[in-house]
Design a protein around this motif. Structure first.
Motif, PDB file in Angstrom:
ATOM      1  N   THR A   1       0.837  -1.211   0.000  1.00 31.06           N
ATOM      2  CA  THR A   1       0.000   0.000   0.000  1.00 31.06           C
ATOM      3  C   THR A   1       0.864   1.250   0.000  1.00 31.06           C
ATOM      4  OG1 THR A   1      -1.732  -1.193   1.200  1.00 31.06           O
ATOM      5  CG2 THR A   1      -1.826   1.217   1.222  1.00 31.06           C
ATOM      6  N   ASN A   2       1.920   1.213   0.814  1.00 28.09           N
ATOM      7  CA  ASN A   2       2.812   2.372   0.873  1.00 28.09           C
ATOM      8  C   ASN A   2       3.513   2.609  -0.461  1.00 28.09           C
ATOM      9  OD1 ASN A   2       2.125   2.671   3.551  1.00 28.09           O
ATOM     10  ND2 ASN A   2       3.972   1.660   4.332  1.00 28.09           N
ATOM     11  N   ALA A   3       3.936   1.505  -1.102  1.00 24.38           N
ATOM     12  CA  ALA A   3       4.620   1.656  -2.389  1.00 24.38           C
ATOM     13  C   ALA A   3       3.687   2.266  -3.430  1.00 24.38           C
ATOM     14  CB  ALA A   3       5.139   0.295  -2.860  1.00 24.38           C
ATOM     15  N   SER A   4       2.419   1.863  -3.393  1.00 20.44           N
ATOM     16  CA  SER A   4       1.459   2.443  -4.342  1.00 20.44           C
ATOM     17  C   SER A   4       1.279   3.933  -4.070  1.00 20.44           C
ATOM     18  CB  SER A   4       0.119   1.712  -4.219  1.00 20.44           C
ATOM     19  OG  SER A   4       0.272   0.342  -4.547  1.00 20.44           O
ATOM     20  N   MET A   5       1.180   4.279  -2.786  1.00 18.82           N
ATOM     21  CA  MET A   5       0.988   5.693  -2.446  1.00 18.82           C
ATOM     22  C   MET A   5       2.209   6.527  -2.851  1.00 18.82           C
ATOM     23  SD  MET A   5       0.266   7.416   1.307  1.00 18.82           S
ATOM     24  CE  MET A   5       1.872   6.891   1.899  1.00 18.82           C
ATOM     25  N   ILE A   6       3.423   6.000  -2.554  1.00 17.87           N
ATOM     26  CA  ILE A   6       4.633   6.752  -2.899  1.00 17.87           C
ATOM     27  C   ILE A   6       4.782   6.830  -4.418  1.00 17.87           C
ATOM     28  CG2 ILE A   6       7.149   6.779  -2.709  1.00 17.87           C
ATOM     29  CD1 ILE A   6       5.663   7.528  -0.164  1.00 17.87           C
TER      30      ILE A   6
ATOM     31  N   GLY B   1       2.566   1.826  18.350  1.00 19.22           N
ATOM     32  CA  GLY B   1       2.998   1.865  16.954  1.00 19.22           C
ATOM     33  C   GLY B   1       1.828   1.929  15.990  1.00 19.22           C
ATOM     34  N   ARG B   2       0.763   1.194  16.274  1.00 20.05           N
ATOM     35  CA  ARG B   2      -0.418   1.238  15.400  1.00 20.05           C
ATOM     36  C   ARG B   2      -1.078   2.614  15.449  1.00 20.05           C
ATOM     37  NH1 ARG B   2      -2.892  -4.707  17.129  1.00 20.05           N
ATOM     38  NH2 ARG B   2      -1.476  -5.959  15.823  1.00 20.05           N
ATOM     39  N   GLN B   3      -1.141   3.195  16.639  1.00 19.56           N
ATOM     40  CA  GLN B   3      -1.739   4.522  16.760  1.00 19.56           C
ATOM     41  C   GLN B   3      -0.894   5.571  16.040  1.00 19.56           C
ATOM     42  OE1 GLN B   3      -4.659   5.350  17.984  1.00 19.56           O
ATOM     43  NE2 GLN B   3      -4.346   7.545  17.601  1.00 19.56           N
ATOM     44  N   ARG B   4       0.413   5.510  16.197  1.00 16.11           N
ATOM     45  CA  ARG B   4       1.303   6.476  15.549  1.00 16.11           C
ATOM     46  C   ARG B   4       1.240   6.338  14.034  1.00 16.11           C
ATOM     47  NH1 ARG B   4       7.080   6.038  17.008  1.00 16.11           N
ATOM     48  NH2 ARG B   4       7.207   8.128  16.106  1.00 16.11           N
TER      49      ARG B   4
ATOM     50  N   ASP C   1       0.150   8.737   8.881  1.00 17.51           N
ATOM     51  CA  ASP C   1      -0.385   8.682   7.528  1.00 17.51           C
ATOM     52  C   ASP C   1      -1.137   9.971   7.196  1.00 17.51           C
ATOM     53  OD1 ASP C   1       0.694   6.235   7.048  1.00 17.51           O
ATOM     54  OD2 ASP C   1      -1.175   5.095   7.279  1.00 17.51           O
ATOM     55  N   VAL C   2      -1.933  10.436   8.151  1.00 18.17           N
ATOM     56  CA  VAL C   2      -2.694  11.668   7.927  1.00 18.17           C
ATOM     57  C   VAL C   2      -1.758  12.855   7.778  1.00 18.17           C
ATOM     58  CG1 VAL C   2      -4.404  13.235   8.922  1.00 18.17           C
ATOM     59  CG2 VAL C   2      -4.688  10.745   9.157  1.00 18.17           C
ATOM     60  N   ARG C   3      -0.770  12.943   8.653  1.00 14.44           N
ATOM     61  CA  ARG C   3       0.160  14.076   8.605  1.00 14.44           C
ATOM     62  C   ARG C   3       1.024  14.051   7.341  1.00 14.44           C
ATOM     63  NH1 ARG C   3       3.482  14.448  13.941  1.00 14.44           N
ATOM     64  NH2 ARG C   3       4.064  16.422  12.950  1.00 14.44           N
TER      65      ARG C   3
ATOM     66  N   TRP D   1       8.093   9.827   8.436  1.00 15.68           N
ATOM     67  CA  TRP D   1       6.994   8.879   8.215  1.00 15.68           C
ATOM     68  C   TRP D   1       7.514   7.444   8.100  1.00 15.68           C
ATOM     69  CZ3 TRP D   1       6.140   6.054   3.590  1.00 15.68           C
ATOM     70  CH2 TRP D   1       4.926   5.356   3.554  1.00 15.68           C
ATOM     71  N   GLN D   2       8.651   7.268   7.425  1.00 13.71           N
ATOM     72  CA  GLN D   2       9.205   5.934   7.262  1.00 13.71           C
ATOM     73  C   GLN D   2       9.685   5.352   8.597  1.00 13.71           C
ATOM     74  OE1 GLN D   2      13.016   5.359   5.403  1.00 13.71           O
ATOM     75  NE2 GLN D   2      12.179   3.787   4.034  1.00 13.71           N
ATOM     76  N   LEU D   3      10.214   6.201   9.452  1.00  9.20           N
ATOM     77  CA  LEU D   3      10.628   5.733  10.771  1.00  9.20           C
ATOM     78  C   LEU D   3       9.432   5.178  11.552  1.00  9.20           C
ATOM     79  CD1 LEU D   3      13.187   8.468  11.916  1.00  9.20           C
ATOM     80  CD2 LEU D   3      13.667   6.104  11.242  1.00  9.20           C
ATOM     81  N   VAL D   4       8.301   5.833  11.432  1.00 12.04           N
ATOM     82  CA  VAL D   4       7.093   5.371  12.125  1.00 12.04           C
ATOM     83  C   VAL D   4       6.653   4.019  11.574  1.00 12.04           C
ATOM     84  CG1 VAL D   4       4.653   5.872  12.547  1.00 12.04           C
ATOM     85  CG2 VAL D   4       6.352   7.701  12.717  1.00 12.04           C
ATOM     86  N   ILE D   5       6.691   3.872  10.246  1.00  6.93           N
ATOM     87  CA  ILE D   5       6.283   2.610   9.625  1.00  6.93           C
ATOM     88  C   ILE D   5       7.240   1.486  10.026  1.00  6.93           C
ATOM     89  CG2 ILE D   5       5.848   1.412   7.462  1.00  6.93           C
ATOM     90  CD1 ILE D   5       3.815   3.579   8.179  1.00  6.93           C
ATOM     91  N   ASN D   6       8.542   1.765  10.000  1.00  8.21           N
ATOM     92  CA  ASN D   6       9.515   0.745  10.395  1.00  8.21           C
ATOM     93  C   ASN D   6       9.352   0.344  11.854  1.00  8.21           C
ATOM     94  OD1 ASN D   6      10.828   0.381   7.915  1.00  8.21           O
ATOM     95  ND2 ASN D   6      12.155   2.155   8.241  1.00  8.21           N
TER      96      ASN D   6
END
Length: 435
Positions: free
Chosen positions: A172-177, A375-378, A383-385, A396-401
């Motif tokens: 999903t992230n790859a599609s968005m990026i 982590g799920r909440q962040r 994503d919104v920010r 954003w990538q740090l949060v996903i990792n």
């Protein structure tokens, strides 16, 4: 080697294989696994056969004090020549007597005093106790291995789902990026980094499929399967709260199967010491022989003999045989006692270590669950920010990792808790039959 065009096809094949295995195989509960392992585990069955063999050997050693009875029937044929006179060089008057004798006998004997036989009984009794303890050691070891393999398969199954979620997340992230890059709002380097993360997620999902097969093979081995079988386990694992106070070590040590086995070995060596000295003690046996003899196959002339034999062996094996045999047996006994002392100290340490690790594993599950929830909440907030332009790609990538790592760490902590519980039960000496 597969090129990049084959990776989606290979990935789909592995995922489909894992899914079909879970759908077609009959799920096994923990109690199902315990029952199958108790019935078919070769190590446990081998220890049971050894225990049964030593039990028969122990009871067989009492036969030395039972009456011994033997029946014989013999025939003897003999010929005897009589003397004659010589007249003018010619022998005359010679005679030859032929006789056949039949003998039937019944022999019975009873060993009244036999120190060597009593020492053998004591040795076999200790050997039987040792085989019983070894069977219990095998039962605790099989229970530990069953815990590990069952937890490993549970973890592998859940790892497949987590790996699928992580793959979906990065896809999903790859599609968005990719969309942001096409619109000129993201750099090429960030897009390449996201594609690399997606590739890593694909590799993790493929490895989850391979790990699942290894875990199935491991559980099948504990359950006594001679060939690979697709296995699926099910059920939720509940863990009772562990007391914050250290356990009563003396009580646990005294009933620990390894301690019982070593204690039986001490008794066996003590019996061997007594056996080595028993050759100097007197023995007493009673014998009765009843017989018949005559010219026919069924003789009728009776005879009997009754005897009592007392013996005192002095140098049956040589003047120094008993000294050196008892000296060696005494040293073996001392070694067994020192080994028991060392083992008690080791078991004491093992119990405390297992108790501490079990308590820590329980705490870590709670800690990792808290990290995962955060982590799920962040991730939802980031994503919104990020879409609003209020957060950089790097942040954003740090949060996903972090979320990916928390998912893996929480799953690992649950597996570690089951393994810590297994080690705790093994240290306490719990057996397969008790579960």
């Amino acid at each position: 080697m597969f090129n990049q065009s084959w990776r989606p096809l290979l990935l789909a094949f592995l995922v489909a294989g894992v899914a079909s295995a879970e759908e077609t195989a009959t799920p096994l509960t923990w109690q199902d696994c315990v029952r199958l392992a108790a019935q078919r585990n070769p190590d446990l069955l081998s220890a049971q056969r050894a225990m049964e063999a030593s039990h028969a050997q122990y009871h067989g050693s009492f036969s030395a004090f039972f009456p011994q009875l033997s029946l014989t029937n013999s025939y003897t044929d003999s010929s005897q020549s009589g003397g004659g006179t010589v007249i003018n060089g010619v022998v005359s008057g010679t005679s030859r007597a032929n006789s056949g004798l039949w003998q039937a006998q019944a022999n019975t004997s009873l060993s009244v005093i036999n120190p060597t036989a009593w020492a053998t009984i004591r040795s076999n009794s200790a050997l039987f106790d040792q085989s019983q303890a070894n069977f219990r050691v095998s039962a605790t070891t099989v229970l530990l291995n069953l815990y590990k393999s069952y937890a490993g398969l549970l973890y592998a199954q859940e790892q497949g789902h987590v790996a699928q979620d992580i793959y979906t997340l990065w896809k999903t992230n790859a599609s968005m990026i990719g969309l942001r890059y096409d619109s000129g709002r993201e750099s090429k380097g960030n897009r390449m980094r996201t594609d690399a993360d997606l590739l890593q997620a694909q590799s993790g999902l493929a490895q989850a499929g391979r790990d699942l097969r290894v875990a199935q093979e491991s559980l099948g081995q504990v359950l006594g399967e001679d060939h690979f079988r697709t296995l699926v386990v099910t059920g939720t694992w509940s863990v009772a709260a562990l007391s914050p106070e250290p356990p009563d070590l003396d009580e646990l040590i005294n009933r620990e199967p390894r301690i019982l086995a070593q204690s039986a070995l001490v008794r066996q060596n003590r019996a061997m010491l007594q056996s080595s000295r028993s050759t100097l003690l007197p023995t007493l046996s009673l014998n009765y022989n009843r017989g018949w003899q005559g010219d026919s196959e069924f003789p009728t002339t009776p005879s009997w003999v009754f005897s009592g034999v007392a013996a005192l062996p002095l140098f049956g094996g040589g003047p120094t045989a008993v000294f050196y045999a008892s000296s060696a047996a005494k040293r073996n006994l001392e070694k067994a006692e020192l080994d028991l002392r060392s083992l008690r100290n080791q078991v004491r340490t093992d119990i405390l270590s297992a108790w501490s690790a079990y308590a820590q594993a329980q705490e870590q599950v709670q800690v990792q669950k808290a990290y995962l929830d955060s982590g799920r909440q962040r991730r939802e907030e980031s994503d919104v920010r990020y879409r609003s332009g209020l957060m950089s790609y790097e942040e954003w990538q740090l949060v996903i990792n972090d979320l990916v790592n928390f998912e893996k760490s929480y799953l690992k902590s649950e597996q570690s808790l089951i393994l810590a519980e297994a080690q705790w039960r093994f240290a306490r000496g719990e057996e397969l039959a008790q579960r």
